[in-house]
Design a protein around this motif. Sequence first.
Motif, short mmCIF file in Angstrom:
data_model
loop_
_atom_site.label_atom_id
_atom_site.label_comp_id
_atom_site.label_asym_id
_atom_site.label_seq_id
_atom_site.Cartn_x
_atom_site.Cartn_y
_atom_site.Cartn_z
N PRO A 33 0.79 -1.24 0.00
CA PRO A 33 0.00 0.00 0.00
C PRO A 33 0.83 1.29 0.00
CG PRO A 33 -0.03 -1.01 2.17
CD PRO A 33 0.65 -1.98 1.25
N HIS A 34 2.13 1.19 0.17
CA HIS A 34 2.96 2.41 0.22
C HIS A 34 3.80 2.58 -1.05
CE1 HIS A 34 1.78 3.01 4.35
NE2 HIS A 34 2.09 1.75 4.60
N ASP A 35 3.50 1.83 -2.09
CA ASP A 35 4.23 1.94 -3.35
C ASP A 35 3.65 3.12 -4.14
OD1 ASP A 35 5.27 1.74 -5.95
OD2 ASP A 35 5.41 -0.45 -5.81
N TYR A 36 4.29 4.25 -4.00
CA TYR A 36 3.81 5.50 -4.59
C TYR A 36 3.70 5.41 -6.11
CZ TYR A 36 3.43 10.47 -5.63
OH TYR A 36 3.00 11.69 -6.10
N GLU A 37 4.70 4.82 -6.76
CA GLU A 37 4.69 4.72 -8.22
C GLU A 37 3.53 3.84 -8.71
OE1 GLU A 37 8.50 3.60 -9.78
OE2 GLU A 37 9.50 5.23 -8.72
N ALA A 38 3.24 2.77 -8.00
CA ALA A 38 2.12 1.91 -8.39
C ALA A 38 0.79 2.65 -8.22
CB ALA A 38 2.13 0.63 -7.57
N ILE A 39 0.69 3.45 -7.18
CA ILE A 39 -0.53 4.24 -6.96
C ILE A 39 -0.69 5.26 -8.09
CG2 ILE A 39 -1.67 5.91 -5.44
CD1 ILE A 39 -0.30 4.42 -3.08
N GLN A 40 0.41 5.90 -8.47
CA GLN A 40 0.35 6.85 -9.58
C GLN A 40 -0.08 6.16 -10.87
OE1 GLN A 40 4.37 8.62 -9.34
NE2 GLN A 40 3.29 10.58 -9.34
N GLN A 41 0.49 4.98 -11.14
CA GLN A 41 0.12 4.23 -12.33
C GLN A 41 -1.36 3.84 -12.29
OE1 GLN A 41 2.21 0.52 -12.88
NE2 GLN A 41 1.68 0.42 -15.04
N PHE A 42 -1.82 3.39 -11.14
CA PHE A 42 -3.23 3.03 -10.98
C PHE A 42 -4.12 4.23 -11.29
CE2 PHE A 42 -7.17 2.77 -8.67
CZ PHE A 42 -7.60 1.48 -8.91
N ASN A 43 -3.81 5.38 -10.72
CA ASN A 43 -4.64 6.58 -10.92
C ASN A 43 -4.63 7.04 -12.37
OD1 ASN A 43 -5.49 6.64 -8.26
ND2 ASN A 43 -3.83 7.97 -7.61
N GLU A 44 -3.48 6.97 -13.02
CA GLU A 44 -3.40 7.37 -14.43
C GLU A 44 -4.24 6.44 -15.30
OE1 GLU A 44 0.75 7.43 -15.42
OE2 GLU A 44 1.16 9.08 -14.04
N LEU A 45 -4.15 5.14 -15.04
CA LEU A 45 -4.94 4.19 -15.82
C LEU A 45 -6.44 4.32 -15.52
CD1 LEU A 45 -2.58 1.11 -15.65
CD2 LEU A 45 -3.23 2.40 -17.70
N ALA A 46 -6.79 4.63 -14.29
CA ALA A 46 -8.20 4.84 -13.94
C ALA A 46 -8.76 6.03 -14.72
CB ALA A 46 -8.35 5.04 -12.44
N GLN A 47 -7.96 7.10 -14.86
CA GLN A 47 -8.39 8.25 -15.64
C GLN A 47 -8.52 7.90 -17.12
OE1 GLN A 47 -5.46 11.22 -14.64
NE2 GLN A 47 -6.75 12.09 -13.03
N GLU A 48 -7.55 7.15 -17.63
CA GLU A 48 -7.59 6.73 -19.03
C GLU A 48 -8.81 5.85 -19.29
OE1 GLU A 48 -6.57 6.25 -23.04
OE2 GLU A 48 -5.91 7.72 -21.58
N ARG A 49 -9.12 4.95 -18.35
CA ARG A 49 -10.28 4.08 -18.50
C ARG A 49 -11.57 4.89 -18.54
NH1 ARG A 49 -14.56 1.51 -17.23
NH2 ARG A 49 -14.76 -0.71 -17.56
N LYS A 50 -11.65 5.89 -17.68
CA LYS A 50 -12.84 6.74 -17.64
C LYS A 50 -13.03 7.44 -18.98
CE LYS A 50 -14.96 10.35 -14.84
NZ LYS A 50 -14.83 11.23 -13.68
N LYS A 51 -11.94 7.92 -19.56
CA LYS A 51 -12.00 8.59 -20.86
C LYS A 51 -12.43 7.62 -21.96
CE LYS A 51 -8.29 9.72 -23.18
NZ LYS A 51 -6.98 10.29 -23.55
N LEU A 52 -11.84 6.42 -21.98
CA LEU A 52 -12.20 5.43 -22.99
C LEU A 52 -13.65 4.96 -22.83
CD1 LEU A 52 -9.00 3.21 -23.12
CD2 LEU A 52 -9.93 4.60 -24.98
N LYS A 53 -14.08 4.80 -21.57
CA LYS A 53 -15.46 4.39 -21.31
C LYS A 53 -16.44 5.43 -21.87
CE LYS A 53 -18.59 3.09 -17.55
NZ LYS A 53 -19.47 4.17 -17.13
#
Length: 86
Positions: A33-53
Motif C-alpha cells: 500500500p505504500h508503493d507510490y509509483e504503483a498508486i500513480q500508475q493506478f490513478n493514471e490508468l483509472a483516468q484513461e479508462r474513464k475517458k475510454l469508457k
Amino acid sequence: MKQMPKEYYDLLHQLQAIDFVLIDLTLYLDTHPHDYEAIQQFNELAQERKKLKKQYETQFGPLQQYGNSYSHYPWDWSKTPWPWQV
C-alpha cells in the motif's frame, strides 16, 4: 451475431486491457500500500479508462447497468451485441 465496426472492437479491447492492469495493480497494492509509483500508475490508468469508457458509450451505448452508465434516448439496453457477447 451483428457485426460491429472495427472501432467498437478496438475500444472494447483497450478497455479490457486497462481493466486487466487495474485489477492486477489492485491486488499488488493490497499487499504494497505504500508503493507510490504503483498508486500513480493506478490513478493514471483509472483516468484513461474513464475517458475510454465515455468515448465507447458515446458511440456504442452503455457498458454497465445499475447506474454505472447513462442511457441514450430511447432506452438503449435492448440493443445488441452487448460488450460481454463479443
